[in-house]
Design a protein around this motif. Structure first.
Motif, PDB file in Angstrom:
ATOM      1  N   GLY A 130       0.129  -6.773 -17.849  1.00 29.75           N
ATOM      2  CA  GLY A 130      -0.961  -6.072 -17.184  1.00 29.75           C
ATOM      3  C   GLY A 130      -1.005  -4.645 -17.670  1.00 29.75           C
ATOM      4  N   ASP A 131      -2.157  -4.041 -17.508  1.00 32.27           N
ATOM      5  CA  ASP A 131      -2.375  -2.678 -17.965  1.00 32.27           C
ATOM      6  C   ASP A 131      -1.528  -1.702 -17.150  1.00 32.27           C
ATOM      7  N   ASN A 132      -1.464  -0.448 -17.584  1.00 32.84           N
ATOM      8  CA  ASN A 132      -0.746   0.575 -16.824  1.00 32.84           C
ATOM      9  C   ASN A 132      -1.326   0.646 -15.417  1.00 32.84           C
ATOM     10  N   GLY A 133      -0.435   0.709 -14.436  1.00 32.61           N
ATOM     11  CA  GLY A 133      -0.868   0.829 -13.055  1.00 32.61           C
ATOM     12  C   GLY A 133      -1.332  -0.470 -12.423  1.00 32.61           C
ATOM     13  N   ALA A 134      -1.124  -1.607 -13.113  1.00 30.20           N
ATOM     14  CA  ALA A 134      -1.605  -2.895 -12.599  1.00 30.20           C
ATOM     15  C   ALA A 134      -0.794  -3.404 -11.408  1.00 30.20           C
ATOM     16  N   GLY A 135       0.430  -2.873 -11.240  1.00 34.02           N
ATOM     17  CA  GLY A 135       1.243  -3.282 -10.096  1.00 34.02           C
ATOM     18  C   GLY A 135       2.513  -4.032 -10.458  1.00 34.02           C
ATOM     19  N   LYS A 136       2.816  -4.163 -11.741  1.00 28.32           N
ATOM     20  CA  LYS A 136       3.987  -4.941 -12.179  1.00 28.32           C
ATOM     21  C   LYS A 136       5.291  -4.372 -11.624  1.00 28.32           C
ATOM     22  N   SER A 137       5.491  -3.069 -11.837  1.00 31.03           N
ATOM     23  CA  SER A 137       6.755  -2.480 -11.383  1.00 31.03           C
ATOM     24  C   SER A 137       6.853  -2.489  -9.859  1.00 31.03           C
ATOM     25  N   THR A 138       5.732  -2.296  -9.201  1.00 33.13           N
ATOM     26  CA  THR A 138       5.747  -2.340  -7.736  1.00 33.13           C
ATOM     27  C   THR A 138       6.166  -3.729  -7.262  1.00 33.13           C
ATOM     28  N   PHE A 139       5.635  -4.765  -7.913  1.00 29.02           N
ATOM     29  CA  PHE A 139       6.006  -6.136  -7.549  1.00 29.02           C
ATOM     30  C   PHE A 139       7.508  -6.356  -7.768  1.00 29.02           C
ATOM     31  N   SER A 143       6.625  -6.779 -19.602  1.00 26.98           N
ATOM     32  CA  SER A 143       6.500  -6.263 -20.960  1.00 26.98           C
ATOM     33  C   SER A 143       5.046  -5.971 -21.295  1.00 26.98           C
ATOM     34  N   HIS A 144       4.858  -4.987 -22.188  1.00 24.57           N
ATOM     35  CA  HIS A 144       3.520  -4.736 -22.730  1.00 24.57           C
ATOM     36  C   HIS A 144       3.373  -5.384 -24.099  1.00 24.57           C
ATOM     37  N   ASN A 145       4.482  -5.975 -24.588  1.00 27.86           N
ATOM     38  CA  ASN A 145       4.461  -6.501 -25.947  1.00 27.86           C
ATOM     39  C   ASN A 145       4.115  -7.991 -25.954  1.00 27.86           C
ATOM     40  N   ARG A 204       0.847  -1.195   0.000  1.00 32.58           N
ATOM     41  CA  ARG A 204       0.000   0.000   0.000  1.00 32.58           C
ATOM     42  C   ARG A 204       0.879   1.240   0.000  1.00 32.58           C
ATOM     43  N   PHE A 205       0.432   2.245  -0.755  1.00 32.41           N
ATOM     44  CA  PHE A 205       1.043   3.569  -0.672  1.00 32.41           C
ATOM     45  C   PHE A 205      -0.055   4.465  -0.124  1.00 32.41           C
ATOM     46  N   GLY A 206      -0.065   4.743   1.154  1.00 34.29           N
ATOM     47  CA  GLY A 206      -1.157   5.514   1.738  1.00 34.29           C
ATOM     48  C   GLY A 206      -2.472   4.817   1.462  1.00 34.29           C
ATOM     49  N   ALA A 207      -3.387   5.509   0.768  1.00 28.16           N
ATOM     50  CA  ALA A 207      -4.704   4.932   0.496  1.00 28.16           C
ATOM     51  C   ALA A 207      -4.706   4.019  -0.745  1.00 28.16           C
ATOM     52  N   VAL A 208      -3.593   4.045  -1.515  1.00 28.70           N
ATOM     53  CA  VAL A 208      -3.544   3.260  -2.755  1.00 28.70           C
ATOM     54  C   VAL A 208      -3.050   1.843  -2.467  1.00 28.70           C
ATOM     55  N   THR A 209      -3.836   0.854  -2.907  1.00 27.91           N
ATOM     56  CA  THR A 209      -3.378  -0.525  -2.812  1.00 27.91           C
ATOM     57  C   THR A 209      -2.737  -0.903  -4.142  1.00 27.91           C
ATOM     58  N   ALA A 210      -1.408  -0.942  -4.171  1.00 26.31           N
ATOM     59  CA  ALA A 210      -0.702  -1.231  -5.425  1.00 26.31           C
ATOM     60  C   ALA A 210      -0.606  -2.733  -5.666  1.00 26.31           C
ATOM     61  N   LEU A 211      -0.512  -3.510  -4.585  1.00 25.03           N
ATOM     62  CA  LEU A 211      -0.467  -4.976  -4.696  1.00 25.03           C
ATOM     63  C   LEU A 211      -1.356  -5.574  -3.621  1.00 25.03           C
TER      64      LEU A 211
HETATM   65  N1  LIG Z   1       5.884   5.333  -5.051  1.00 22.45           N
HETATM   66  C1  LIG Z   1       4.552   5.309  -5.209  1.00 22.45           C
HETATM   67  N2  LIG Z   1       3.732   6.080  -4.459  1.00 22.45           N
HETATM   68  C2  LIG Z   1       2.400   6.045  -4.591  1.00 22.45           C
HETATM   69  N3  LIG Z   1       1.759   5.263  -5.477  1.00 22.45           N
HETATM   70  C3  LIG Z   1       2.508   4.467  -6.253  1.00 22.45           C
HETATM   71  C4  LIG Z   1       3.926   4.455  -6.181  1.00 22.45           C
HETATM   72  N4  LIG Z   1       4.403   3.552  -7.072  1.00 22.45           N
HETATM   73  C5  LIG Z   1       3.323   3.052  -7.695  1.00 22.45           C
HETATM   74  N5  LIG Z   1       2.179   3.597  -7.201  1.00 22.45           N
HETATM   75  C6  LIG Z   1       0.806   3.243  -7.628  1.00 22.45           C
HETATM   76  O1  LIG Z   1       0.688   1.841  -7.560  1.00 22.45           O
HETATM   77  C7  LIG Z   1      -0.066   1.359  -8.655  1.00 22.45           C
HETATM   78  C8  LIG Z   1       0.744   0.340  -9.432  1.00 22.45           C
HETATM   79  O2  LIG Z   1       1.795   1.001 -10.135  1.00 22.45           O
HETATM   80  P1  LIG Z   1       2.935   0.244 -10.926  1.00 22.45           P
HETATM   81  O3  LIG Z   1       3.971   1.247 -11.296  1.00 22.45           O
HETATM   82  O4  LIG Z   1       3.380  -0.929 -10.154  1.00 22.45           O
HETATM   83  O5  LIG Z   1       2.155  -0.242 -12.231  1.00 22.45           O
HETATM   84  P2  LIG Z   1       2.690  -0.974 -13.536  1.00 22.45           P
HETATM   85  O6  LIG Z   1       1.914  -2.220 -13.690  1.00 22.45           O
HETATM   86  O7  LIG Z   1       4.171  -1.080 -13.487  1.00 22.45           O
HETATM   87  O8  LIG Z   1       2.252   0.051 -14.694  1.00 22.45           O
HETATM   88  P3  LIG Z   1       2.989   0.446 -16.066  1.00 22.45           P
HETATM   89  O9  LIG Z   1       2.621  -0.611 -17.053  1.00 22.45           O
HETATM   90  O10 LIG Z   1       2.342   1.761 -16.414  1.00 22.45           O
HETATM   91  O11 LIG Z   1       4.452   0.577 -15.827  1.00 22.45           O
HETATM   92  C9  LIG Z   1      -0.498   2.568  -9.454  1.00 22.45           C
HETATM   93  O12 LIG Z   1      -1.766   2.953  -9.019  1.00 22.45           O
HETATM   94  C10 LIG Z   1       0.528   3.620  -9.064  1.00 22.45           C
HETATM   95  O13 LIG Z   1       0.012   4.905  -9.177  1.00 22.45           O
END
Ligand SMILES: Nc1ncnc2c1ncn2[C@@H]1O[C@H](COP(=O)(O)OP(=O)(O)OP(=O)(O)O)[C@@H](O)[C@H]1O
Ligand SMILES: [Mg+2]
Length: 254
Positions: free
Chosen positions: A37-46, A202-204, A13-20
């Protein structure tokens, strides 16, 4: 194929946002696992949780049977995890060989004075580059003169030189031309053939179907599907990514 790393119920979680939210995933040696996964799906966070850049808010990581807690990217590196981000963090002015050995240069003492073992480091880098068939003619050339694909090869070499057991690549081909993309995808396969575990974000879809052994789809912070490549097809995966898959519609309207 043996599991190198198990992610169990990973939440972030980032504050109120549940990223994973409750992500379970097994990462195996000798296998390329693609995260889609789509933009913002949580891949980079994982990926950042795996690489020690973020600490998960729930769940645990288990490496070769033992739970681990990473407080920094150094902790993950020591556990054999190398992450290659899109912005590669290479030093433009240094040579290919110097970049591969950056921070862990080999030295030899002569009368107590340390000297860099340049020739030995270049030989080692040349051997790695040849093994990867990377098309970099000379490790003494500066990275500033390399193409995008060659830079990816340098970053992969660096990971191999660190003896990485898991190499994670977040969008490695996003900025590359077609021919360069082909080379990087070949490198990805070579890493797996060497016994590395590889995670590829990847998105490809066509790239993914070319190199991945398994595919996991993230949506709104959850892992919503996981398939062996041989038992799925691009249409099904796209339906999971966009949320159009019938199994999801039932769940999302429930
Ligand atoms: N440092 C952060 N602080 C607050 N919110 C974050 C942070 N990093 C990611 N998020 C939020 O967490 C969610 C997942 O983001 P993430 O970057 O993991 O997505 P992604 O799947 O990698 O997307 P993309 O395909 O666009 O790279 C999004 O809602 C994003 O806004
Ligand atoms: Mg991302």
């Amino acid at each position: 194929m043996s599991a190198f790393l198990l992610a169990r119920g990973i939440g972030k979680r980032f504050g109120a946002v549940t990223a994973l939210d409750g992500v379970d995933l097994e990462i195996r040696r000798g296998e390329v696992l693609a995260l889609l996964g789509d933009n913002g799906a949580g891949k980079s966070t994982f990926v950042k949780v795996l690489s020690g850049a973020h600490r998960q808010t729930s769940g645990e990581l288990v490496i070769e049977g033992a739970p681990v807690g990473f407080s920094s990217p150094q902790d993950a590196a020591e556990a054999g995890i190398a992450t290659i981000y899109q912005e590669l963090a290479l030093s433009e002015n240094l040579s290919v060989a110097e970049n591969v050995f950056l921070g862990r240069e080999e030295t030899r003492r002569i009368l107590g004075v340390p000297f860099l073992r340049r020739a030995a480091m270049r030989r080692r880098v040349k051997a790695l580059l040849d093994e990867l068939d990377s098309h970099i003619p000379d490790p003494a050339l500066p990275v500033g003169r390399m193409s995008g694909g060659q830079r990816q090869a340098v970053a992969i070499c660096r990971a191999l030189n660190l003896d990485a057991k898991l190499v994670i690549m977040d969008e490695p081909t996003a900025a590359l031309a077609v021919a360069e993309t082909r080379k990087v995808l070949t490198l990805v396969r070579r890493l797996a053939e060497r016994g590395c575990a590889v995670v590829l974000v990847s998105h490809n879809i066509s790239d993914v179907f070319e190199v991945a052994d398994r595919v996991a789809v993230f949506r709104r912070g959850r892992k919503i599907a996981e398939r062996r490549r041989a038992e799925t097809n691009p249409e099904e995966i796209v339906a999971f990514i966009t949320g159009a898959h019938p199994s999801l519609r039932a769940a999302e309207t429930a």
